[in-house]
Design a protein around this motif. Structure first.
Motif, PDB file in Angstrom:
ATOM      1  N   MET A  93       0.848  -1.182   0.000  1.00 44.55           N
ATOM      2  CA  MET A  93       0.000   0.000   0.000  1.00 44.55           C
ATOM      3  C   MET A  93       0.889   1.238   0.000  1.00 44.55           C
ATOM      4  O   MET A  93       1.834   1.333   0.786  1.00 44.55           O
ATOM      5  N   GLY A  94       0.603   2.155  -0.905  1.00 43.93           N
ATOM      6  CA  GLY A  94       1.339   3.422  -0.956  1.00 43.93           C
ATOM      7  C   GLY A  94       0.378   4.549  -0.656  1.00 43.93           C
ATOM      8  O   GLY A  94      -0.784   4.494  -1.047  1.00 43.93           O
ATOM      9  N   SER A  95       0.862   5.553   0.055  1.00 39.44           N
ATOM     10  CA  SER A  95      -0.010   6.671   0.399  1.00 39.44           C
ATOM     11  C   SER A  95       0.727   7.978   0.182  1.00 39.44           C
ATOM     12  O   SER A  95       1.945   8.054   0.401  1.00 39.44           O
ATOM     13  N   GLU A  96      -0.021   8.987  -0.197  1.00 40.76           N
ATOM     14  CA  GLU A  96       0.589  10.310  -0.346  1.00 40.76           C
ATOM     15  C   GLU A  96       1.174  10.779   0.979  1.00 40.76           C
ATOM     16  O   GLU A  96       2.129  11.543   1.016  1.00 40.76           O
ATOM     17  N   GLU A  97       0.633  10.295   2.069  1.00 41.30           N
ATOM     18  CA  GLU A  97       1.081  10.744   3.384  1.00 41.30           C
ATOM     19  C   GLU A  97       2.331  10.024   3.891  1.00 41.30           C
ATOM     20  O   GLU A  97       2.878  10.404   4.920  1.00 41.30           O
ATOM     21  N   LEU A  98       2.724   8.927   3.228  1.00 42.47           N
ATOM     22  CA  LEU A  98       3.852   8.140   3.728  1.00 42.47           C
ATOM     23  C   LEU A  98       5.003   8.157   2.733  1.00 42.47           C
ATOM     24  O   LEU A  98       4.791   7.930   1.532  1.00 42.47           O
ATOM     25  N   ALA A  99       6.198   8.398   3.245  1.00 41.86           N
ATOM     26  CA  ALA A  99       7.360   8.488   2.355  1.00 41.86           C
ATOM     27  C   ALA A  99       7.600   7.177   1.624  1.00 41.86           C
ATOM     28  O   ALA A  99       7.944   7.153   0.442  1.00 41.86           O
ATOM     29  N   ASP A 100       7.401   6.067   2.323  1.00 43.75           N
ATOM     30  CA  ASP A 100       7.715   4.759   1.739  1.00 43.75           C
ATOM     31  C   ASP A 100       6.472   3.891   1.656  1.00 43.75           C
ATOM     32  O   ASP A 100       5.556   4.022   2.474  1.00 43.75           O
ATOM     33  N   PRO A 101       6.462   2.953   0.715  1.00 52.78           N
ATOM     34  CA  PRO A 101       5.335   2.026   0.644  1.00 52.78           C
ATOM     35  C   PRO A 101       5.304   1.114   1.856  1.00 52.78           C
ATOM     36  O   PRO A 101       6.342   0.840   2.470  1.00 52.78           O
ATOM     37  N   VAL A 102       4.098   0.645   2.202  1.00 49.04           N
ATOM     38  CA  VAL A 102       3.958  -0.286   3.324  1.00 49.04           C
ATOM     39  C   VAL A 102       3.738  -1.686   2.752  1.00 49.04           C
ATOM     40  O   VAL A 102       2.847  -1.885   1.916  1.00 49.04           O
ATOM     41  N   TYR A 103       4.563  -2.637   3.192  1.00 44.89           N
ATOM     42  CA  TYR A 103       4.387  -4.030   2.761  1.00 44.89           C
ATOM     43  C   TYR A 103       3.499  -4.716   3.785  1.00 44.89           C
ATOM     44  O   TYR A 103       3.844  -4.791   4.958  1.00 44.89           O
ATOM     45  N   LEU A 104       2.324  -5.207   3.337  1.00 50.69           N
ATOM     46  CA  LEU A 104       1.334  -5.739   4.272  1.00 50.69           C
ATOM     47  C   LEU A 104       1.510  -7.246   4.462  1.00 50.69           C
ATOM     48  O   LEU A 104       2.097  -7.934   3.626  1.00 50.69           O
ATOM     49  N   ASP A 105       0.954  -7.698   5.581  1.00 50.30           N
ATOM     50  CA  ASP A 105       1.006  -9.122   5.909  1.00 50.30           C
ATOM     51  C   ASP A 105       0.046  -9.891   4.996  1.00 50.30           C
ATOM     52  O   ASP A 105      -1.161  -9.644   5.014  1.00 50.30           O
ATOM     53  N   THR A 106       0.562 -10.823   4.199  1.00 47.30           N
ATOM     54  CA  THR A 106      -0.305 -11.545   3.248  1.00 47.30           C
ATOM     55  C   THR A 106      -0.390 -13.035   3.597  1.00 47.30           C
ATOM     56  O   THR A 106      -0.807 -13.841   2.768  1.00 47.30           O
ATOM     57  N   ARG A 107       0.020 -13.383   4.840  1.00 45.73           N
ATOM     58  CA  ARG A 107       0.027 -14.819   5.192  1.00 45.73           C
ATOM     59  C   ARG A 107      -1.343 -15.470   5.067  1.00 45.73           C
ATOM     60  O   ARG A 107      -1.468 -16.634   4.772  1.00 45.73           O
ATOM     61  N   GLU A 108      -2.392 -14.651   5.293  1.00 41.22           N
ATOM     62  CA  GLU A 108      -3.756 -15.203   5.264  1.00 41.22           C
ATOM     63  C   GLU A 108      -4.380 -15.127   3.871  1.00 41.22           C
ATOM     64  O   GLU A 108      -5.531 -15.525   3.692  1.00 41.22           O
ATOM     65  N   GLY A 109      -3.653 -14.571   2.903  1.00 38.60           N
ATOM     66  CA  GLY A 109      -4.317 -14.366   1.607  1.00 38.60           C
ATOM     67  C   GLY A 109      -3.369 -14.474   0.426  1.00 38.60           C
ATOM     68  O   GLY A 109      -2.261 -14.998   0.532  1.00 38.60           O
ATOM     69  N   THR A 110      -3.828 -13.915  -0.687  1.00 41.79           N
ATOM     70  CA  THR A 110      -3.080 -14.052  -1.943  1.00 41.79           C
ATOM     71  C   THR A 110      -2.115 -12.899  -2.194  1.00 41.79           C
ATOM     72  O   THR A 110      -1.230 -13.007  -3.036  1.00 41.79           O
ATOM     73  N   GLY A 111      -2.312 -11.786  -1.525  1.00 41.23           N
ATOM     74  CA  GLY A 111      -1.472 -10.605  -1.754  1.00 41.23           C
ATOM     75  C   GLY A 111      -1.463 -10.189  -3.213  1.00 41.23           C
ATOM     76  O   GLY A 111      -0.457  -9.745  -3.746  1.00 41.23           O
ATOM     77  N   ARG A 112      -2.615 -10.316  -3.843  1.00 44.56           N
ATOM     78  CA  ARG A 112      -2.664 -10.132  -5.307  1.00 44.56           C
ATOM     79  C   ARG A 112      -2.619  -8.669  -5.739  1.00 44.56           C
ATOM     80  O   ARG A 112      -2.294  -8.363  -6.880  1.00 44.56           O
ATOM     81  N   TYR A 113      -2.959  -7.747  -4.841  1.00 50.13           N
ATOM     82  CA  TYR A 113      -3.156  -6.356  -5.274  1.00 50.13           C
ATOM     83  C   TYR A 113      -2.213  -5.354  -4.599  1.00 50.13           C
ATOM     84  O   TYR A 113      -1.720  -5.580  -3.496  1.00 50.13           O
ATOM     85  N   ILE A 114      -2.034  -4.253  -5.319  1.00 48.77           N
ATOM     86  CA  ILE A 114      -1.282  -3.097  -4.811  1.00 48.77           C
ATOM     87  C   ILE A 114      -2.272  -1.925  -4.802  1.00 48.77           C
ATOM     88  O   ILE A 114      -2.975  -1.713  -5.797  1.00 48.77           O
ATOM     89  N   VAL A 115      -2.322  -1.205  -3.710  1.00 50.10           N
ATOM     90  CA  VAL A 115      -3.229  -0.052  -3.625  1.00 50.10           C
ATOM     91  C   VAL A 115      -2.402   1.195  -3.338  1.00 50.10           C
ATOM     92  O   VAL A 115      -1.553   1.193  -2.443  1.00 50.10           O
ATOM     93  N   VAL A 116      -2.626   2.233  -4.128  1.00 54.23           N
ATOM     94  CA  VAL A 116      -1.976   3.520  -3.858  1.00 54.23           C
ATOM     95  C   VAL A 116      -3.071   4.563  -3.728  1.00 54.23           C
ATOM     96  O   VAL A 116      -4.002   4.592  -4.538  1.00 54.23           O
ATOM     97  N   LEU A 117      -2.977   5.381  -2.688  1.00 54.86           N
ATOM     98  CA  LEU A 117      -4.058   6.351  -2.498  1.00 54.86           C
ATOM     99  C   LEU A 117      -3.587   7.675  -1.921  1.00 54.86           C
ATOM    100  O   LEU A 117      -2.509   7.776  -1.328  1.00 54.86           O
ATOM    101  N   ASP A 118      -4.431   8.649  -2.140  1.00 55.51           N
ATOM    102  CA  ASP A 118      -4.307   9.929  -1.448  1.00 55.51           C
ATOM    103  C   ASP A 118      -5.483   9.946  -0.473  1.00 55.51           C
ATOM    104  O   ASP A 118      -6.629  10.109  -0.879  1.00 55.51           O
ATOM    105  N   PRO A 119      -5.218   9.680   0.806  1.00 58.48           N
ATOM    106  CA  PRO A 119      -6.335   9.479   1.745  1.00 58.48           C
ATOM    107  C   PRO A 119      -7.229  10.694   1.915  1.00 58.48           C
ATOM    108  O   PRO A 119      -8.436  10.557   2.075  1.00 58.48           O
TER     109      PRO A 119
END
Ligand code: AFP
Length: 341
Positions: A93-119
């Protein structure tokens, strides 16, 4: 007697979309539902911003773009971080508010998607009760989960799977496209649901409105000065009617109005911001996907925004977006000024 229309929530609309893809796992449906839940939470908080002293105003910090961080920016950023990817379907997940992307925990799923947003886009407007918005783009992971890297995060807009925005205005609206038209849902605050209100939005081919911060005129290039002058007095020979001007300074609100009424939004380069101000991944590319899906167009002045590959998460681009005919005309004028055709 007219037949009453069936009400449709955003969740059931997304489920209909899933039925068009019989092999779908439900990950994507779940992700859009997560975004809709986050939008409801943020909407509720934005609506009471005037009441709650402690969430109004700036935190005193500066974000990675060098802008003052509003408390509601932080709040919205945290809400989206907590709501998105609950099924482990989002790996980055990438956000306009965060300098770096956040790598999320995908152990329970497929981790198929990347989301970038301006919250919370346009947040400098919150204190004065002007509409603000959220913009998001969803891309598909390209590499295996243990090899995640730039090729997954830094994708061009034409690789977007879906894009949307939420406008927190006189009502809250959720507008999205997943490649099958652009659809708008209006929040019914009584039942806390987004209900389909604008099915298959098509934007007018020619603009009635131009939206630009004209205070920057002294630091525009000559061709941009001429383009805006011609929007004002009538294109080319000056024979046509000039457009009317509207500029809120809140991209989602300016874009939304122009999408429905026909208009062009411009954020050209200036001498001090040769790249413009707007971010490719969290603002320009998602809105470009929506504009094109509604029959409009988005350009950086030289070609489609959707073709631009970001250099990094916070890459900026000049932006000309809205009614197709006018954006193409801007591109032609810039190309002519640069010695092209
Ligand atoms: P803020 O989030 O700092 O208010 O910026 C809003 C924004 O990114 C976009 O929503 C506006 O269209 C644009 O900036 C306004 O920028 P100017 O104030 O330079 O016109």
């Amino acid at each position: 007697m007219t037949q009453p229309r069936n009400l449709q929530t955003i969740e059931s609309h997304i489920l209909d979309l899933q039925r068009m893809h019989p092999s779908a796992s439900g990950d994507f449906t779940g992700l859009l539902n997560d975004i809709s839940l986050a939008a409801k939470i943020v909407s509720q908080e934005v609506n009471k911003a005037g009441l709650a002293e402690e969430i109004l105003g700036a935190t005193g910090e500066v974000n990675v773009q060098g802008e003052a961080v509003q408390k509601l920016d932080e709040f919205a950023n945290n809400v989206f971080l907590h709501c998105i990817g609950t099924r482990g379907q989002v790996c980055i997940m990438g956000s306009e508010e965060l300098a770096d992307p956040v790598y999320l925990d995908t152990r329970e799923g497929t981790g198929r998607y990347i989301v970038v947003l301006d919250p919370l886009d346009g947040s400098s407007n919150i204190d004065v009760n002007v509409s603000v918005g959220t913009i998001f783009g969803i891309w598909r992971r390209q590499s295996s989960l243990d090899n995640l890297g730039d090729s997954d995060l830094l994708q061009a807009g034409n690789e977007l799977v879906a894009a949307g925005y939420i406008i927190y205005g006189s009502s809250t609206m959720f507008v999205y496209t997943a490649g099958h038209g652009v659809h708008g849902f209006t929040m019914d605050p009584g039942i806390g649901e987004f209900l389909l209100s604008h099915e298959n939005i098509q934007t007018p081919f020619r603009s009635r409105i131009y939206s630009v911060n004209e205070a920057y005129e002294p630091s525009w290039s000559d061709v941009v000065k001429d383009i805006v002058r011609q929007f004002k007095y009538g294109r080319d020979s000056g024979n046509g009617p000039g457009l009317t001007a509207r500029y809120i300074g809140s991209l989602v609100a300016d874009f939304h109005r122009n999408l429905l009424k026909g208009g062009i939004y411009l954020y050209p380069p200036t001498t001090d911001k040769p790249e413009g101000k707007l971010r490719l991944m969290c603002e320009a590319a998602p809105l470009a996907m929506i504009a094109e899906a509604a029959g409009g167009y988005a350009s950086d002045g030289t070609g489609p925004v959707l073709d631009i590959k970001p250099g990094h998460l916070h890459t900026r681009v000049p932006l000309y977006i809205g009614s197709r005919d006018d954006v193409l005309w801007v591109e032609k004028k810039i190309s002519e000024a640069e010695g092209g055709i």
